[in-house]
Motif scaffolding. Sequence first.
Motif, PDB file in Angstrom:
ATOM      1  N   VAL A 199      27.258  25.344 -37.137  1.00  0.00           N
ATOM      2  CA  VAL A 199      26.755  24.668 -38.167  1.00  0.00           C
ATOM      3  C   VAL A 199      25.416  25.433 -38.644  1.00  0.00           C
ATOM      4  CG1 VAL A 199      25.153  22.565 -38.609  1.00  0.00           C
ATOM      5  CG2 VAL A 199      27.346  22.455 -37.293  1.00  0.00           C
ATOM      6  N   ALA A 200      25.405  25.777 -39.897  1.00  0.00           N
ATOM      7  CA  ALA A 200      24.583  26.510 -40.477  1.00  0.00           C
ATOM      8  C   ALA A 200      24.011  26.064 -41.949  1.00  0.00           C
ATOM      9  CB  ALA A 200      25.093  27.946 -40.809  1.00  0.00           C
ATOM     10  N   PRO A 201      22.508  25.872 -42.253  1.00  0.00           N
ATOM     11  CA  PRO A 201      22.108  25.771 -43.529  1.00  0.00           C
ATOM     12  C   PRO A 201      22.481  26.989 -44.528  1.00  0.00           C
ATOM     13  CG  PRO A 201      20.321  26.382 -42.188  1.00  0.00           C
ATOM     14  CD  PRO A 201      21.463  26.313 -41.061  1.00  0.00           C
ATOM     15  N   SER A 202      22.761  26.485 -45.483  1.00  0.00           N
ATOM     16  CA  SER A 202      23.151  27.356 -46.895  1.00  0.00           C
ATOM     17  C   SER A 202      22.178  28.702 -46.775  1.00  0.00           C
ATOM     18  CB  SER A 202      23.120  26.897 -48.116  1.00  0.00           C
ATOM     19  OG  SER A 202      23.579  27.615 -49.020  1.00  0.00           O
ATOM     20  N   GLY A 203      22.872  30.034 -46.588  1.00  0.00           N
ATOM     21  CA  GLY A 203      22.161  31.047 -46.667  1.00  0.00           C
ATOM     22  C   GLY A 203      21.894  31.600 -45.364  1.00  0.00           C
TER      23      GLY A 203
ATOM     24  N   VAL B 214      45.160  22.492 -33.476  1.00  0.00           N
ATOM     25  CA  VAL B 214      44.522  23.336 -32.618  1.00  0.00           C
ATOM     26  C   VAL B 214      44.720  23.071 -31.068  1.00  0.00           C
ATOM     27  CG1 VAL B 214      42.269  24.446 -32.027  1.00  0.00           C
ATOM     28  CG2 VAL B 214      42.715  24.129 -34.280  1.00  0.00           C
ATOM     29  N   ARG B 215      44.349  22.011 -30.613  1.00  0.00           N
ATOM     30  CA  ARG B 215      44.559  21.690 -29.222  1.00  0.00           C
ATOM     31  C   ARG B 215      45.775  21.682 -28.965  1.00  0.00           C
ATOM     32  NH1 ARG B 215      39.388  20.765 -27.797  1.00  0.00           N
ATOM     33  NH2 ARG B 215      38.059  19.324 -28.882  1.00  0.00           N
ATOM     34  N   GLU B 216      46.836  21.278 -29.602  1.00  0.00           N
ATOM     35  CA  GLU B 216      48.260  21.302 -29.365  1.00  0.00           C
ATOM     36  C   GLU B 216      48.800  22.604 -28.919  1.00  0.00           C
ATOM     37  OE1 GLU B 216      50.798  19.153 -31.883  1.00  0.00           O
ATOM     38  OE2 GLU B 216      49.649  17.448 -31.710  1.00  0.00           O
ATOM     39  N   THR B 217      48.279  23.524 -29.759  1.00  0.00           N
ATOM     40  CA  THR B 217      49.097  24.808 -29.748  1.00  0.00           C
ATOM     41  C   THR B 217      48.136  25.787 -28.921  1.00  0.00           C
ATOM     42  OG1 THR B 217      47.697  25.289 -31.970  1.00  0.00           O
ATOM     43  CG2 THR B 217      50.112  24.978 -32.011  1.00  0.00           C
ATOM     44  N   GLY B 218      46.962  25.086 -28.172  1.00  0.00           N
ATOM     45  CA  GLY B 218      46.080  25.694 -27.443  1.00  0.00           C
ATOM     46  C   GLY B 218      45.255  27.125 -27.692  1.00  0.00           C
ATOM     47  N   LEU B 219      45.190  27.045 -28.994  1.00  0.00           N
ATOM     48  CA  LEU B 219      44.461  28.335 -29.594  1.00  0.00           C
ATOM     49  C   LEU B 219      42.869  28.202 -29.646  1.00  0.00           C
ATOM     50  CD1 LEU B 219      44.870  29.252 -33.252  1.00  0.00           C
ATOM     51  CD2 LEU B 219      45.149  26.815 -32.236  1.00  0.00           C
ATOM     52  N   ALA B 220      42.201  29.163 -29.835  1.00  0.00           N
ATOM     53  CA  ALA B 220      40.669  28.982 -29.786  1.00  0.00           C
ATOM     54  C   ALA B 220      40.378  28.777 -31.274  1.00  0.00           C
ATOM     55  CB  ALA B 220      39.935  30.091 -29.330  1.00  0.00           C
ATOM     56  N   ALA B 221      39.155  28.185 -31.535  1.00  0.00           N
ATOM     57  CA  ALA B 221      38.755  27.936 -33.030  1.00  0.00           C
ATOM     58  C   ALA B 221      37.302  27.880 -33.131  1.00  0.00           C
ATOM     59  CB  ALA B 221      39.437  26.463 -33.664  1.00  0.00           C
ATOM     60  N   LEU B 222      36.888  28.649 -34.117  1.00  0.00           N
ATOM     61  CA  LEU B 222      35.534  28.419 -34.775  1.00  0.00           C
ATOM     62  C   LEU B 222      35.520  27.931 -35.854  1.00  0.00           C
ATOM     63  CD1 LEU B 222      32.413  29.184 -34.251  1.00  0.00           C
ATOM     64  CD2 LEU B 222      33.184  31.541 -35.188  1.00  0.00           C
ATOM     65  N   ILE B 223      34.976  26.713 -36.324  1.00  0.00           N
ATOM     66  CA  ILE B 223      34.975  25.954 -37.319  1.00  0.00           C
ATOM     67  C   ILE B 223      33.633  25.514 -37.978  1.00  0.00           C
ATOM     68  CG2 ILE B 223      35.872  23.793 -38.412  1.00  0.00           C
ATOM     69  CD1 ILE B 223      38.012  23.566 -36.358  1.00  0.00           C
ATOM     70  N   ALA B 224      33.330  26.259 -39.089  1.00  0.00           N
ATOM     71  CA  ALA B 224      32.094  26.179 -39.997  1.00  0.00           C
ATOM     72  C   ALA B 224      32.243  24.820 -40.745  1.00  0.00           C
ATOM     73  CB  ALA B 224      31.842  27.296 -40.771  1.00  0.00           C
ATOM     74  N   THR B 225      31.254  24.137 -40.546  1.00  0.00           N
ATOM     75  CA  THR B 225      31.085  22.751 -41.183  1.00  0.00           C
ATOM     76  C   THR B 225      29.693  22.450 -41.402  1.00  0.00           C
ATOM     77  OG1 THR B 225      31.654  20.339 -41.360  1.00  0.00           O
ATOM     78  CG2 THR B 225      31.459  21.416 -39.076  1.00  0.00           C
ATOM     79  N   HIS B 226      29.450  21.651 -42.582  1.00  0.00           N
ATOM     80  CA  HIS B 226      27.967  20.929 -42.614  1.00  0.00           C
ATOM     81  C   HIS B 226      28.034  19.722 -42.170  1.00  0.00           C
ATOM     82  CE1 HIS B 226      27.308  24.039 -46.154  1.00  0.00           C
ATOM     83  NE2 HIS B 226      26.464  23.968 -45.518  1.00  0.00           N
ATOM     84  N   ASN B 227      29.389  19.158 -41.820  1.00  0.00           N
ATOM     85  CA  ASN B 227      29.604  17.615 -41.611  1.00  0.00           C
ATOM     86  C   ASN B 227      29.013  17.558 -39.941  1.00  0.00           C
ATOM     87  OD1 ASN B 227      30.477  15.132 -40.818  1.00  0.00           O
ATOM     88  ND2 ASN B 227      31.574  15.223 -42.339  1.00  0.00           N
TER      89      ASN B 227
END
Length: 225
Positions: free
Chosen positions: A40-44, A191-204
């Motif tokens: 989670v990151a503010p724009s910029g 992602v959870r079913e396939t057991g992989l790791a994830a980094l997901i950027a979101t403003h929400n």
Amino acid sequence: NDVLRLENISKTYGKDGTAAVPVLKDLNLRVGAGEVVALVAPSGAGKSTLLHIAGLLDTPDSGRVLLKGRDLTGLSDKLRTAARREELGFVYQFHHLLPEFTAEENIVLPQLANGVSEKISKERARDLLGRVGLTHRADHRPAQLSGGEQQRVAFCRALANGPALLLADEPTGNLDPGTSDRVFDVLVSLVRETGLAALIATHNLQLAERMDRIIRLGEGARAEM
Ligand code: ADP
Ligand code: ADP
């Protein structure tokens, strides 16, 4: 057991000119096996820069990038491209599907490019489409699909070659709020079913709170582990 480790990453743009822009400073970050982490990151704040570095598309000025314990800092472009193909899957705000191909073909093509047989590629594409509830859309082209369906196909494509890490940049940012929630749940389940790791950027933030952990990239261009 970390899939991704960023150690003491610093990045400044325009260092040789007068208008140097320090973006990341001594950033440390890890994503463990099977972990779904929100960014989670503010724009910029440097979100795109961080994702580009983690995605081996850009190099930091200093610090180390490790994938499954392997230090990729300083590897040649060729080896980094190979590592990217083998280990990483990408999802963006816009689906970037090939318009002249069907949903299934869009998931098959990256596998063929990776040397997988046509038979296995199709089986895998159908399995993935089934997991996101789109078996009945396999033969449709992107223009025939709703925005939510297009993104779900893009998730399948990102996972087509069985990456170790998924990097997603606002994966549902282009959808209306109701669709965004549903499609986001599909992504996290996949992602959870396939057991992989994830980094997901979101403003929400509501979506971020459904993940295992939240990493905040602050105004001061620093992130906590
Ligand atoms: P975010 O994705 O969080 O909005 P970015 O990583 O795109 O942030 O950019 C962070 C900062 O670095 C911004 O101030 C941006 O203007 C600057 N920046 C990004 N790319 C470049 C570049 N190629 N050259 C100079 N400055 C850049
Ligand atoms: P969702 O929000 O669940 O992703 P929508 O409510 O937008 O889906 O669309 C409902 C149905 O209409 C979907 O099954 C979708 O495939 C279909 N659809 C949407 N847009 C189009 C289009 N341009 N052409 C054909 N079918 C479409």
